[in-house]
Design a protein around this motif. Sequence first.
Motif, PDB file in Angstrom:
ATOM      1  N   GLN A  38       0.862  -1.156  -0.019  1.00  0.00           N
ATOM      2  CA  GLN A  38      -0.085  -0.060  -0.035  1.00  0.00           C
ATOM      3  C   GLN A  38       0.970   1.225   0.028  1.00  0.00           C
ATOM      4  OE1 GLN A  38      -2.380  -1.044   3.537  1.00  0.00           O
ATOM      5  NE2 GLN A  38      -3.722  -2.034   2.205  1.00  0.00           N
ATOM      6  N   LYS A  39       1.825   1.396  -1.082  1.00  0.00           N
ATOM      7  CA  LYS A  39       2.679   2.636  -1.098  1.00  0.00           C
ATOM      8  C   LYS A  39       1.905   3.799  -1.699  1.00  0.00           C
ATOM      9  CE  LYS A  39       6.878   0.013  -1.509  1.00  0.00           C
ATOM     10  NZ  LYS A  39       8.138  -0.233  -2.259  1.00  0.00           N
ATOM     11  N   ILE A  40       1.020   3.528  -2.450  1.00  0.00           N
ATOM     12  CA  ILE A  40       0.323   4.291  -3.339  1.00  0.00           C
ATOM     13  C   ILE A  40      -1.266   4.258  -3.126  1.00  0.00           C
ATOM     14  CG2 ILE A  40       1.997   4.767  -4.982  1.00  0.00           C
ATOM     15  CD1 ILE A  40       0.147   3.224  -6.760  1.00  0.00           C
ATOM     16  N   PHE A  41      -1.857   5.296  -3.384  1.00  0.00           N
ATOM     17  CA  PHE A  41      -3.429   5.354  -3.046  1.00  0.00           C
ATOM     18  C   PHE A  41      -4.154   6.247  -4.292  1.00  0.00           C
ATOM     19  CE2 PHE A  41      -2.136   9.430  -1.363  1.00  0.00           C
ATOM     20  CZ  PHE A  41      -3.315  10.068  -1.415  1.00  0.00           C
ATOM     21  N   THR A  42      -5.379   6.105  -4.561  1.00  0.00           N
ATOM     22  CA  THR A  42      -6.112   6.469  -5.594  1.00  0.00           C
ATOM     23  C   THR A  42      -6.577   7.718  -4.850  1.00  0.00           C
ATOM     24  OG1 THR A  42      -6.396   4.424  -6.779  1.00  0.00           O
ATOM     25  CG2 THR A  42      -7.796   6.214  -7.276  1.00  0.00           C
ATOM     26  N   GLU A  43      -6.183   9.211  -5.450  1.00  0.00           N
ATOM     27  CA  GLU A  43      -6.796  10.155  -4.556  1.00  0.00           C
ATOM     28  C   GLU A  43      -8.175  10.570  -5.438  1.00  0.00           C
ATOM     29  OE1 GLU A  43      -4.722  14.045  -3.530  1.00  0.00           O
ATOM     30  OE2 GLU A  43      -5.013  14.146  -5.631  1.00  0.00           O
ATOM     31  N   ASP A  44      -8.251  10.149  -6.760  1.00  0.00           N
ATOM     32  CA  ASP A  44      -9.408  10.618  -7.300  1.00  0.00           C
ATOM     33  C   ASP A  44      -9.972   9.469  -8.408  1.00  0.00           C
ATOM     34  OD1 ASP A  44     -11.719  11.873  -8.797  1.00  0.00           O
ATOM     35  OD2 ASP A  44     -10.534  13.495 -10.040  1.00  0.00           O
ATOM     36  N   TYR A  45     -10.985   8.856  -7.770  1.00  0.00           N
ATOM     37  CA  TYR A  45     -11.300   7.469  -8.492  1.00  0.00           C
ATOM     38  C   TYR A  45     -11.917   8.000 -10.015  1.00  0.00           C
ATOM     39  CZ  TYR A  45     -10.697   4.971  -4.358  1.00  0.00           C
ATOM     40  OH  TYR A  45     -10.268   4.427  -3.315  1.00  0.00           O
ATOM     41  N   LEU A  46     -12.590   8.901 -10.044  1.00  0.00           N
ATOM     42  CA  LEU A  46     -13.197   9.325 -11.387  1.00  0.00           C
ATOM     43  C   LEU A  46     -11.912   9.749 -12.490  1.00  0.00           C
ATOM     44  CD1 LEU A  46     -15.957  11.862 -10.351  1.00  0.00           C
ATOM     45  CD2 LEU A  46     -16.360   9.274 -11.146  1.00  0.00           C
ATOM     46  N   ASN A  47     -10.856  10.142 -12.090  1.00  0.00           N
ATOM     47  CA  ASN A  47      -9.858  10.717 -13.111  1.00  0.00           C
ATOM     48  C   ASN A  47      -8.687   9.646 -13.058  1.00  0.00           C
ATOM     49  OD1 ASN A  47     -11.146  12.931 -13.882  1.00  0.00           O
ATOM     50  ND2 ASN A  47     -10.617  14.116 -12.320  1.00  0.00           N
ATOM     51  N   GLY A  48      -8.709   8.646 -12.001  1.00  0.00           N
ATOM     52  CA  GLY A  48      -7.729   7.865 -11.864  1.00  0.00           C
ATOM     53  C   GLY A  48      -6.191   8.333 -11.218  1.00  0.00           C
ATOM     54  N   VAL A  49      -6.351   9.361 -10.477  1.00  0.00           N
ATOM     55  CA  VAL A  49      -5.166   9.890 -10.009  1.00  0.00           C
ATOM     56  C   VAL A  49      -4.734   9.011  -8.900  1.00  0.00           C
ATOM     57  CG1 VAL A  49      -4.395  12.169  -8.793  1.00  0.00           C
ATOM     58  CG2 VAL A  49      -6.003  12.361 -10.818  1.00  0.00           C
ATOM     59  N   ARG A  50      -3.329   8.856  -8.971  1.00  0.00           N
ATOM     60  CA  ARG A  50      -2.854   7.929  -7.858  1.00  0.00           C
ATOM     61  C   ARG A  50      -1.503   8.824  -7.167  1.00  0.00           C
ATOM     62  NH1 ARG A  50      -3.360   1.900  -9.233  1.00  0.00           N
ATOM     63  NH2 ARG A  50      -1.667   1.808  -7.658  1.00  0.00           N
ATOM     64  N   GLN A  69      -0.865   9.732   4.717  1.00  0.00           N
ATOM     65  CA  GLN A  69      -2.356   9.900   4.705  1.00  0.00           C
ATOM     66  C   GLN A  69      -3.064   8.597   5.338  1.00  0.00           C
ATOM     67  OE1 GLN A  69      -0.317  10.139   2.029  1.00  0.00           O
ATOM     68  NE2 GLN A  69      -0.926  11.966   1.013  1.00  0.00           N
ATOM     69  N   SER A  70      -2.452   7.349   5.324  1.00  0.00           N
ATOM     70  CA  SER A  70      -2.986   6.276   6.034  1.00  0.00           C
ATOM     71  C   SER A  70      -1.824   5.417   6.078  1.00  0.00           C
ATOM     72  CB  SER A  70      -4.043   5.771   5.318  1.00  0.00           C
ATOM     73  OG  SER A  70      -3.800   5.352   4.088  1.00  0.00           O
ATOM     74  N   THR A  71      -2.028   4.478   6.946  1.00  0.00           N
ATOM     75  CA  THR A  71      -0.881   3.392   7.170  1.00  0.00           C
ATOM     76  C   THR A  71      -0.618   2.374   6.054  1.00  0.00           C
ATOM     77  OG1 THR A  71      -2.440   1.660   8.095  1.00  0.00           O
ATOM     78  CG2 THR A  71      -1.498   3.309   9.620  1.00  0.00           C
ATOM     79  N   ARG A  72       0.647   2.098   5.976  1.00  0.00           N
ATOM     80  CA  ARG A  72       1.335   1.155   5.075  1.00  0.00           C
ATOM     81  C   ARG A  72       1.627   0.048   5.736  1.00  0.00           C
ATOM     82  NH1 ARG A  72       5.579   4.439   2.040  1.00  0.00           N
ATOM     83  NH2 ARG A  72       6.569   4.828   3.868  1.00  0.00           N
ATOM     84  N   ASN A  73       1.657  -1.295   5.126  1.00  0.00           N
ATOM     85  CA  ASN A  73       1.882  -2.445   5.805  1.00  0.00           C
ATOM     86  C   ASN A  73       3.362  -3.031   5.259  1.00  0.00           C
ATOM     87  OD1 ASN A  73      -0.292  -2.442   7.118  1.00  0.00           O
ATOM     88  ND2 ASN A  73      -1.581  -3.292   5.378  1.00  0.00           N
ATOM     89  N   TYR A  74       4.228  -3.291   6.323  1.00  0.00           N
ATOM     90  CA  TYR A  74       5.401  -3.818   5.969  1.00  0.00           C
ATOM     91  C   TYR A  74       5.641  -5.307   6.318  1.00  0.00           C
ATOM     92  CZ  TYR A  74      10.536  -4.027   5.554  1.00  0.00           C
ATOM     93  OH  TYR A  74      11.790  -4.323   4.965  1.00  0.00           O
ATOM     94  N   VAL A  75       5.779  -6.386   5.156  1.00  0.00           N
ATOM     95  CA  VAL A  75       5.703  -7.744   5.566  1.00  0.00           C
ATOM     96  C   VAL A  75       6.916  -8.263   5.602  1.00  0.00           C
ATOM     97  CG1 VAL A  75       4.863  -9.901   4.638  1.00  0.00           C
ATOM     98  CG2 VAL A  75       3.395  -7.905   4.521  1.00  0.00           C
ATOM     99  N   LYS A  76       7.447  -8.936   6.586  1.00  0.00           N
ATOM    100  CA  LYS A  76       8.995  -9.493   6.701  1.00  0.00           C
ATOM    101  C   LYS A  76       8.955 -10.837   6.094  1.00  0.00           C
ATOM    102  CE  LYS A  76      11.037  -6.647  10.281  1.00  0.00           C
ATOM    103  NZ  LYS A  76      11.952  -6.573  11.327  1.00  0.00           N
ATOM    104  N   GLY A  77       9.663 -11.212   5.421  1.00  0.00           N
ATOM    105  CA  GLY A  77      10.003 -12.666   4.865  1.00  0.00           C
ATOM    106  C   GLY A  77       8.803 -13.195   4.019  1.00  0.00           C
TER     107      GLY A  77
END
Length: 89
Positions: A22-34, A40-48
């Motif tokens: 979850q490094k990026i997010f879609t700011e505007d769904y209508l225009n597809g702006v990422r 803005q919100s949490t990212r998840n780090y997965v080890k191994g």
Amino acid sequence: MDSNVIQQMLKHEKHKGDMMLQKIFTEDYLNGVRKKKVGQSTRNYVKGSHPVIISPEIFDKMQEEMLNKARLLRTADGNQISGGNRYSS
């Protein structure tokens, strides 16, 4: 290969077997702006999450060395001096 491409490869956490989700997010769904997430919100780090290419110890040392080199400044005569944190106000 361009040195910037190699530098980006060396910075990527997937080489030590980990993954940042979850490094990026879609700011505007209508225009597809990422955009990249910057608090803005949490990212998840997965080890191994997958087999390692480089050991975590070597990867961490490499990251530390890259940070140290980024702090070096060159004088007009070509000598290197420590600039501390280049981005401080």
